[in-house]
Motif scaffolding. Sequence first.
Motif, mmCIF file in Angstrom:
data_model
loop_
_atom_site.group_PDB
_atom_site.id
_atom_site.type_symbol
_atom_site.label_atom_id
_atom_site.label_comp_id
_atom_site.label_asym_id
_atom_site.label_seq_id
_atom_site.Cartn_x
_atom_site.Cartn_y
_atom_site.Cartn_z
ATOM 1 N N GLU A 153 0.863 -1.171 0.000
ATOM 2 C CA GLU A 153 0.000 0.000 0.000
ATOM 3 C C GLU A 153 0.909 1.233 0.000
ATOM 4 O O GLU A 153 2.101 1.123 0.293
ATOM 5 C CB GLU A 153 -0.893 -0.018 1.230
ATOM 6 N N PRO A 154 0.359 2.389 -0.315
ATOM 7 C CA PRO A 154 1.202 3.591 -0.333
ATOM 8 C C PRO A 154 2.026 3.795 0.938
ATOM 9 O O PRO A 154 3.160 4.253 0.868
ATOM 10 C CB PRO A 154 0.194 4.728 -0.536
ATOM 11 N N CYS A 155 1.506 3.381 2.086
ATOM 12 C CA CYS A 155 2.243 3.551 3.344
ATOM 13 C C CYS A 155 3.482 2.660 3.420
ATOM 14 O O CYS A 155 4.358 2.892 4.247
ATOM 15 C CB CYS A 155 1.344 3.298 4.546
ATOM 16 N N HIS A 156 3.595 1.659 2.545
ATOM 17 C CA HIS A 156 4.750 0.760 2.528
ATOM 18 C C HIS A 156 5.820 1.180 1.525
ATOM 19 O O HIS A 156 6.908 0.607 1.517
ATOM 20 C CB HIS A 156 4.318 -0.669 2.177
ATOM 21 N N CYS A 157 5.530 2.128 0.671
ATOM 22 C CA CYS A 157 6.447 2.475 -0.429
ATOM 23 C C CYS A 157 7.820 2.937 0.057
ATOM 24 O O CYS A 157 8.836 2.570 -0.527
ATOM 25 C CB CYS A 157 5.817 3.512 -1.351
ATOM 26 N N GLY A 196 -0.016 -5.459 -16.301
ATOM 27 C CA GLY A 196 -0.034 -6.894 -16.531
ATOM 28 C C GLY A 196 -0.389 -7.712 -15.309
ATOM 29 O O GLY A 196 -0.348 -8.932 -15.335
ATOM 30 N N GLY A 197 -0.714 -7.058 -14.203
ATOM 31 C CA GLY A 197 -1.113 -7.770 -13.002
ATOM 32 C C GLY A 197 -0.011 -7.981 -11.982
ATOM 33 O O GLY A 197 -0.198 -8.690 -11.004
ATOM 34 N N GLY A 198 1.153 -7.369 -12.201
ATOM 35 C CA GLY A 198 2.237 -7.479 -11.232
ATOM 36 C C GLY A 198 1.940 -6.674 -9.985
ATOM 37 O O GLY A 198 0.904 -6.015 -9.881
ATOM 38 N N GLY A 199 2.847 -6.721 -9.035
ATOM 39 C CA GLY A 199 2.648 -5.970 -7.808
ATOM 40 C C GLY A 199 3.814 -6.138 -6.860
ATOM 41 O O GLY A 199 4.780 -6.836 -7.154
ATOM 42 N N ILE A 200 3.694 -5.488 -5.728
ATOM 43 C CA ILE A 200 4.702 -5.545 -4.681
ATOM 44 C C ILE A 200 4.075 -6.199 -3.461
ATOM 45 O O ILE A 200 2.915 -5.924 -3.124
ATOM 46 C CB ILE A 200 5.207 -4.131 -4.318
ATOM 47 N N PHE A 201 4.857 -7.048 -2.814
ATOM 48 C CA PHE A 201 4.391 -7.721 -1.612
ATOM 49 C C PHE A 201 5.322 -7.377 -0.457
ATOM 50 O O PHE A 201 6.524 -7.222 -0.640
ATOM 51 C CB PHE A 201 4.316 -9.225 -1.842
ATOM 52 N N VAL A 202 4.729 -7.256 0.702
ATOM 53 C CA VAL A 202 5.440 -6.814 1.893
ATOM 54 C C VAL A 202 5.246 -7.856 2.993
ATOM 55 O O VAL A 202 4.123 -8.315 3.223
ATOM 56 C CB VAL A 202 4.875 -5.445 2.365
ATOM 57 N N VAL A 259 8.088 -3.323 8.570
ATOM 58 C CA VAL A 259 8.284 -4.089 7.343
ATOM 59 C C VAL A 259 9.569 -4.894 7.484
ATOM 60 O O VAL A 259 10.644 -4.342 7.694
ATOM 61 C CB VAL A 259 8.328 -3.169 6.115
ATOM 62 N N ALA A 260 9.439 -6.210 7.358
ATOM 63 C CA ALA A 260 10.586 -7.115 7.492
ATOM 64 C C ALA A 260 11.228 -7.418 6.148
ATOM 65 O O ALA A 260 12.416 -7.718 6.079
ATOM 66 C CB ALA A 260 10.149 -8.416 8.151
ATOM 67 N N GLY A 261 10.455 -7.351 5.078
ATOM 68 C CA GLY A 261 10.991 -7.653 3.759
ATOM 69 C C GLY A 261 10.025 -7.250 2.661
ATOM 70 O O GLY A 261 8.849 -6.972 2.928
ATOM 71 N N VAL A 262 10.548 -7.215 1.446
ATOM 72 C CA VAL A 262 9.752 -6.831 0.286
ATOM 73 C C VAL A 262 10.115 -7.703 -0.907
ATOM 74 O O VAL A 262 11.191 -8.297 -0.959
ATOM 75 C CB VAL A 262 9.962 -5.345 -0.096
ATOM 76 N N CYS A 263 9.214 -7.739 -1.862
ATOM 77 C CA CYS A 263 9.436 -8.481 -3.098
ATOM 78 C C CYS A 263 8.443 -7.942 -4.129
ATOM 79 O O CYS A 263 7.294 -7.642 -3.791
ATOM 80 C CB CYS A 263 9.200 -9.953 -2.835
ATOM 81 N N ALA A 264 8.882 -7.821 -5.374
ATOM 82 C CA ALA A 264 7.995 -7.372 -6.442
ATOM 83 C C ALA A 264 7.826 -8.486 -7.461
ATOM 84 O O ALA A 264 8.730 -9.301 -7.678
ATOM 85 C CB ALA A 264 8.560 -6.125 -7.109
ATOM 86 N N LEU A 265 6.669 -8.515 -8.094
ATOM 87 C CA LEU A 265 6.373 -9.450 -9.174
ATOM 88 C C LEU A 265 6.082 -8.609 -10.404
ATOM 89 O O LEU A 265 5.152 -7.807 -10.415
ATOM 90 C CB LEU A 265 5.166 -10.313 -8.807
#
Length: 116
Positions: free
Chosen positions: A24-28, A63-69, A78-84
């Motif tokens: 979410e924007p608060c995680h950027c 294309g349906g990608g996103g970022i996961f936190v 936030v312990a970690g992040v990953c993008a698809l």
Amino acid sequence: MHRDSPDKADPAESTVNLQIVACEPCHCADFVRLSRLWLDEYFCVEAEDEQIFADPIAAFAPGGGGIFVARDEASGRVAGVCALAYHARTGDWELAKLCVDPAFRGPARGKPSCSA
């Protein structure tokens, strides 16, 4: 997921409960911080990275990608992040910008060897 707490002197006293959520924007800011940390440690920040950091959610949405936190449920940290990322030209999916905050990592094991 449970892991010994990085904030406690005695890890046996508490655990961290991680929850995987859509960015979410608060995680950027955490996404950018951790991505920069990883890039600075193993590569370098390039112009393409700076474009992504300007609007991370929009950068991976096509294309349906996103970022996961991965975030600690109790503290919200936030312990970690990953993008698809989806690459429409080739139809390929890519995991990108993976990083775990050093405070949440296990003991250092040294750099892995690429030799067989």
